[in-house]
Design a protein around this motif. Structure first.
Motif, short mmCIF file in Angstrom:
data_model
loop_
_atom_site.label_atom_id
_atom_site.label_comp_id
_atom_site.label_asym_id
_atom_site.label_seq_id
_atom_site.Cartn_x
_atom_site.Cartn_y
_atom_site.Cartn_z
N ASP A 160 -1.04 5.44 38.50
CA ASP A 160 -0.09 4.61 39.06
C ASP A 160 1.20 4.03 38.57
O ASP A 160 2.47 3.81 38.89
N THR A 161 1.35 5.60 37.87
CA THR A 161 3.11 6.05 37.04
C THR A 161 4.26 5.89 38.24
O THR A 161 3.47 6.94 39.22
N GLU A 162 5.16 5.44 38.57
CA GLU A 162 6.06 5.91 39.63
C GLU A 162 6.16 7.14 40.17
O GLU A 162 6.22 8.01 41.16
N HIS A 163 6.58 7.81 39.00
CA HIS A 163 7.06 9.32 39.16
C HIS A 163 5.88 10.55 39.05
O HIS A 163 5.97 11.62 38.61
N ALA A 164 4.44 10.02 39.03
CA ALA A 164 3.15 10.13 38.47
C ALA A 164 2.68 11.66 39.99
O ALA A 164 2.89 10.90 40.79
N TYR A 165 2.29 12.93 39.41
CA TYR A 165 2.40 14.19 41.00
C TYR A 165 0.67 14.03 39.98
O TYR A 165 0.59 14.46 38.37
N PRO A 166 -0.49 14.19 41.42
CA PRO A 166 -1.46 14.36 41.45
C PRO A 166 -1.64 15.51 40.72
O PRO A 166 -1.29 16.28 41.38
N MET A 167 -2.84 15.92 39.59
CA MET A 167 -3.28 17.22 39.94
C MET A 167 -4.38 17.23 40.50
O MET A 167 -5.90 16.62 40.09
N ARG A 168 -4.44 18.38 41.41
CA ARG A 168 -5.80 18.73 42.55
C ARG A 168 -6.70 20.21 42.15
O ARG A 168 -5.69 20.72 41.89
N PRO A 169 -7.82 19.73 41.89
CA PRO A 169 -8.08 21.11 42.02
C PRO A 169 -8.39 21.77 42.99
O PRO A 169 -8.35 21.11 44.36
N GLN A 170 -8.10 23.11 42.92
CA GLN A 170 -7.47 23.76 44.05
C GLN A 170 -9.13 24.20 44.37
O GLN A 170 -9.81 24.46 43.67
N GLY A 171 -9.56 24.18 46.11
CA GLY A 171 -10.61 24.53 47.10
C GLY A 171 -11.64 23.46 46.49
O GLY A 171 -10.47 21.98 46.16
N GLN A 172 -12.62 23.64 45.95
CA GLN A 172 -13.61 23.15 45.59
C GLN A 172 -13.88 22.96 44.43
O GLN A 172 -14.65 22.22 43.94
N LYS A 173 -13.60 23.85 43.89
CA LYS A 173 -13.94 23.71 42.12
C LYS A 173 -13.12 22.98 41.27
O LYS A 173 -12.14 22.59 41.51
N GLU A 174 -14.01 22.54 40.66
CA GLU A 174 -13.57 21.62 39.55
C GLU A 174 -12.77 22.13 38.14
O GLU A 174 -13.10 21.21 37.30
N ASP A 175 -13.25 23.48 38.32
CA ASP A 175 -13.16 24.82 36.85
C ASP A 175 -12.10 25.08 36.98
O ASP A 175 -11.43 25.82 36.26
N GLY A 176 -10.71 24.45 37.31
CA GLY A 176 -9.60 25.25 37.63
C GLY A 176 -9.35 26.12 38.53
O GLY A 176 -10.20 26.51 39.65
N PRO A 177 -8.33 26.21 39.34
CA PRO A 177 -6.81 26.38 38.83
C PRO A 177 -6.67 24.55 39.53
O PRO A 177 -7.02 23.82 40.66
N TYR A 178 -5.07 24.38 38.72
CA TYR A 178 -5.36 22.74 39.59
C TYR A 178 -3.53 22.55 40.06
O TYR A 178 -3.15 23.48 39.40
N ILE A 179 -3.75 21.81 41.29
CA ILE A 179 -2.45 22.35 41.83
C ILE A 179 -1.60 20.73 40.88
O ILE A 179 -1.82 19.88 41.68
N VAL A 180 0.20 21.41 41.62
CA VAL A 180 0.72 20.04 40.92
C VAL A 180 2.14 19.91 42.43
O VAL A 180 2.60 21.18 42.25
N ALA A 181 2.33 19.75 43.19
CA ALA A 181 2.82 19.50 44.51
C ALA A 181 4.38 20.09 43.57
O ALA A 181 4.94 18.33 42.73
N GLY A 182 5.24 20.46 43.11
CA GLY A 182 6.37 20.97 42.98
C GLY A 182 7.53 21.14 43.70
O GLY A 182 8.35 21.32 42.97
N MET A 183 7.53 21.44 45.11
CA MET A 183 8.57 21.72 45.50
C MET A 183 9.42 20.58 45.83
O MET A 183 10.55 21.60 45.18
N ALA A 184 9.49 19.82 45.50
CA ALA A 184 11.40 19.10 45.29
C ALA A 184 11.49 19.00 44.62
O ALA A 184 13.05 19.46 44.28
N PHE A 185 10.59 18.97 42.83
CA PHE A 185 11.10 19.55 41.89
C PHE A 185 11.97 20.87 41.28
O PHE A 185 13.26 21.13 41.04
N THR A 186 11.62 22.22 41.76
CA THR A 186 12.16 23.49 42.20
C THR A 186 13.30 23.46 42.64
O THR A 186 14.49 24.40 42.04
#
Length: 142
Positions: free
Chosen positions: A63-89
């Motif tokens: 619930d932090t205003e500037h939090a970026y969710p860490m989403r598991p890539q695909g159906q795997k929960e053993d990684g990797p995890y994706i963070v949306a960083g297009m605006a940041f980069t």
């Protein structure tokens, strides 16, 4: 009769070196070891030190205003995890013309990658060419 064992990906040991990949369009991929080093958070805040050219990730509540969710890539929960960083980069002018992976280290509670290091070029098998001449021209003969 042979005594076969079924091989599953979970049998492969966890990569011990935390790593982060900045993908071609700016999303960031955090491997399982990096995710564990962060404390397996649901969200992170993105940090940047322009003087040192270091990108940082710090676990924060979702619930932090500037939090970026860490989403598991695909159906795997053993990684990797994706963070949306297009605006940041884009905002910080971080090169995303090709995907690169950097080793990550923890500094206090921040997972850091040092962009002064060249990083390892990462290619995907999705669009991989089957044309041998094109692959040879790219220096990637299998």
């Amino acid at each position: 009769m042979a005594n076969f064992q079924v091989f599953t990906r979970r049998m492969v040991p966890l990569v011990k070196q935390p790593a982060v990949t900045i993908q071609k369009r700016g999303n960031m991929s955090v491997n399982r070891a990096a995710f564990v080093a962060l404390g397996e958070p649901q969200a992170v805040e993105l940090l940047y030190d322009p003087a040192e050219n270091i990108v940082g990730f710090r676990a924060v509540p979702t619930d932090t205003e500037h939090a970026y969710p860490m989403r598991p890539q695909g159906q795997k929960e053993d990684g990797p995890y994706i963070v949306a960083g297009m605006a940041f980069t884009k905002y910080y002018g971080i090169d995303t013309t090709i995907s690169r992976r950097w080793p990550a280290t923890m500094q206090d509670d921040v997972l850091c990658i040092d962009l002064k290091q060249e990083g390892t070029v990462v290619t995907s098998n999705r669009g991989r060419s089957t044309d041998v001449e094109e692959v040879e021209a790219q220096g990637k003969l299998i």
